[in-house]
Design a protein around this motif. Structure first.
Motif, mmCIF file in Angstrom:
data_model
loop_
_atom_site.group_PDB
_atom_site.id
_atom_site.type_symbol
_atom_site.label_atom_id
_atom_site.label_comp_id
_atom_site.label_asym_id
_atom_site.label_seq_id
_atom_site.Cartn_x
_atom_site.Cartn_y
_atom_site.Cartn_z
ATOM 1 N N TYR A 1 6.823 -7.808 -4.341
ATOM 2 C CA TYR A 1 6.173 -8.048 -3.050
ATOM 3 C C TYR A 1 4.910 -8.885 -3.207
ATOM 4 O O TYR A 1 4.617 -9.745 -2.373
ATOM 5 C CB TYR A 1 5.868 -6.735 -2.331
ATOM 6 C CG TYR A 1 7.093 -6.087 -1.735
ATOM 7 C CD1 TYR A 1 7.954 -6.798 -0.914
ATOM 8 C CD2 TYR A 1 7.397 -4.763 -1.990
ATOM 9 C CE1 TYR A 1 9.083 -6.208 -0.367
ATOM 10 C CE2 TYR A 1 8.521 -4.159 -1.454
ATOM 11 C CZ TYR A 1 9.356 -4.884 -0.646
ATOM 12 O OH TYR A 1 10.472 -4.305 -0.106
ATOM 13 N N LYS A 2 4.153 -8.646 -4.258
ATOM 14 C CA LYS A 2 2.945 -9.437 -4.490
ATOM 15 C C LYS A 2 3.294 -10.906 -4.748
ATOM 16 O O LYS A 2 2.596 -11.810 -4.287
ATOM 17 C CB LYS A 2 2.140 -8.861 -5.653
ATOM 18 C CG LYS A 2 1.395 -7.598 -5.279
ATOM 19 C CD LYS A 2 0.531 -7.095 -6.415
ATOM 20 C CE LYS A 2 -0.222 -5.838 -5.991
ATOM 21 N NZ LYS A 2 -1.070 -5.315 -7.065
ATOM 22 N N ARG B 1 0.831 -1.212 0.000
ATOM 23 C CA ARG B 1 0.000 0.000 0.000
ATOM 24 C C ARG B 1 0.865 1.261 0.000
ATOM 25 O O ARG B 1 0.542 2.242 -0.676
ATOM 26 C CB ARG B 1 -0.913 0.012 1.211
ATOM 27 C CG ARG B 1 -2.011 -0.999 1.125
ATOM 28 C CD ARG B 1 -2.952 -0.891 2.299
ATOM 29 N NE ARG B 1 -3.810 -2.040 2.325
ATOM 30 C CZ ARG B 1 -4.025 -2.791 3.388
ATOM 31 N NH1 ARG B 1 -3.446 -2.481 4.533
ATOM 32 N NH2 ARG B 1 -4.813 -3.828 3.321
ATOM 33 N N LYS B 2 1.933 1.207 0.764
ATOM 34 C CA LYS B 2 2.820 2.364 0.827
ATOM 35 C C LYS B 2 3.437 2.624 -0.549
ATOM 36 O O LYS B 2 3.544 3.776 -0.992
ATOM 37 C CB LYS B 2 3.935 2.108 1.847
ATOM 38 C CG LYS B 2 4.807 3.306 2.123
ATOM 39 C CD LYS B 2 5.952 2.975 3.041
ATOM 40 C CE LYS B 2 5.511 3.015 4.477
ATOM 41 N NZ LYS B 2 6.648 2.868 5.424
ATOM 42 N N LEU B 3 3.818 1.563 -1.237
ATOM 43 C CA LEU B 3 4.389 1.740 -2.574
ATOM 44 C C LEU B 3 3.340 2.222 -3.571
ATOM 45 O O LEU B 3 3.646 3.011 -4.469
ATOM 46 C CB LEU B 3 5.000 0.422 -3.048
ATOM 47 C CG LEU B 3 6.278 -0.006 -2.331
ATOM 48 C CD1 LEU B 3 6.704 -1.395 -2.789
ATOM 49 C CD2 LEU B 3 7.397 0.977 -2.585
ATOM 50 N N GLU B 4 2.108 1.746 -3.415
ATOM 51 C CA GLU B 4 1.046 2.217 -4.314
ATOM 52 C C GLU B 4 0.758 3.694 -4.090
ATOM 53 O O GLU B 4 0.499 4.425 -5.046
ATOM 54 C CB GLU B 4 -0.218 1.377 -4.110
ATOM 55 C CG GLU B 4 -0.082 -0.020 -4.689
ATOM 56 C CD GLU B 4 -1.271 -0.912 -4.382
ATOM 57 O OE1 GLU B 4 -2.092 -0.558 -3.505
ATOM 58 O OE2 GLU B 4 -1.368 -1.967 -5.009
ATOM 59 N N ARG B 5 0.819 4.146 -2.833
ATOM 60 C CA ARG B 5 0.653 5.586 -2.558
ATOM 61 C C ARG B 5 1.799 6.375 -3.170
ATOM 62 O O ARG B 5 1.616 7.469 -3.708
ATOM 63 C CB ARG B 5 0.605 5.827 -1.048
ATOM 64 C CG ARG B 5 -0.788 5.678 -0.493
ATOM 65 C CD ARG B 5 -0.872 6.115 0.950
ATOM 66 N NE ARG B 5 -1.178 4.912 1.709
ATOM 67 C CZ ARG B 5 -0.531 4.472 2.767
ATOM 68 N NH1 ARG B 5 0.472 5.143 3.250
ATOM 69 N NH2 ARG B 5 -0.876 3.351 3.365
ATOM 70 N N LYS C 1 8.755 5.578 -11.149
ATOM 71 C CA LYS C 1 7.483 4.862 -11.114
ATOM 72 C C LYS C 1 7.653 3.419 -11.591
ATOM 73 O O LYS C 1 7.025 2.499 -11.034
ATOM 74 C CB LYS C 1 6.428 5.597 -11.942
ATOM 75 C CG LYS C 1 5.982 6.882 -11.277
ATOM 76 C CD LYS C 1 4.799 7.480 -11.978
ATOM 77 C CE LYS C 1 4.363 8.721 -11.210
ATOM 78 N NZ LYS C 1 3.051 9.180 -11.607
ATOM 79 N N ASN C 2 8.487 3.191 -12.585
ATOM 80 C CA ASN C 2 8.731 1.824 -13.058
ATOM 81 C C ASN C 2 9.413 0.992 -11.974
ATOM 82 O O ASN C 2 9.107 -0.191 -11.807
ATOM 83 C CB ASN C 2 9.571 1.836 -14.341
ATOM 84 C CG ASN C 2 8.769 2.294 -15.546
ATOM 85 O OD1 ASN C 2 7.553 2.190 -15.555
ATOM 86 N ND2 ASN C 2 9.464 2.802 -16.553
#
Length: 128
Positions: free
Chosen positions: A27-28, A2-6, A17-18
């Motif tokens: 991580y997924k 979530r932190k990376l998505e933010r 961004k890449n």
């Protein structure tokens, strides 16, 4: 994740961004691997509980207090935690006695005798 998505929604250039997208995918993948591990572990736990409910013996119960094939009495005592591999006791005792109770009783007596000898030595040293 979530932190990376933010972080991905914030301002930044395309290389940043890449890199963040690659980290998210990494991580997924790790989470998916851990989820499958958890499912397998839970399945094994459920199988064990089902076997116990059916009255089946587990490996620990089968080999718990019995010597394994080819295992010496000393190795058995070490495996079951009755003596340590570093202890001097048990070598001559195991040759003469056949039951675990005899070995443990003689080992306790030997420890008590060893403790008395050490006390006598310290008393003699203090007297000098």
């Amino acid at each position: 994740v979530r932190k990376l998505e933010r972080r991905l929604t914030q301002f930044g250039n395309s290389t940043t961004k890449n890199r963040v997208r690659a980290e998210i995918e990494n991580y997924k993948a790790q989470i998916a691997t851990l989820d499958t591990d958890l499912e397998q572990i839970q399945r094994r736990i459920d199988d064990r509980h089902q076997n116990e409910a059916e009255g089946g013996e587990t490996l620990l119960e089968e080999a718990g207090n019995k010597r394994l094939p080819g295992e010496s009495q000393r190795d058995f005592l070490i495996r079951t935690g009755k003596i340590t591999p570093f202890s001097k006791m048990g070598r001559q005792l195991l040759r003469t006695s056949s039951s675990l109770a005899d070995v443990m009783l003689e080992a306790e007596e030997e420890e008590e005798e060893g403790g008395d000898a050490e006390n006598e030595d310290t008393v003699e040293q203090e007297a000098v």
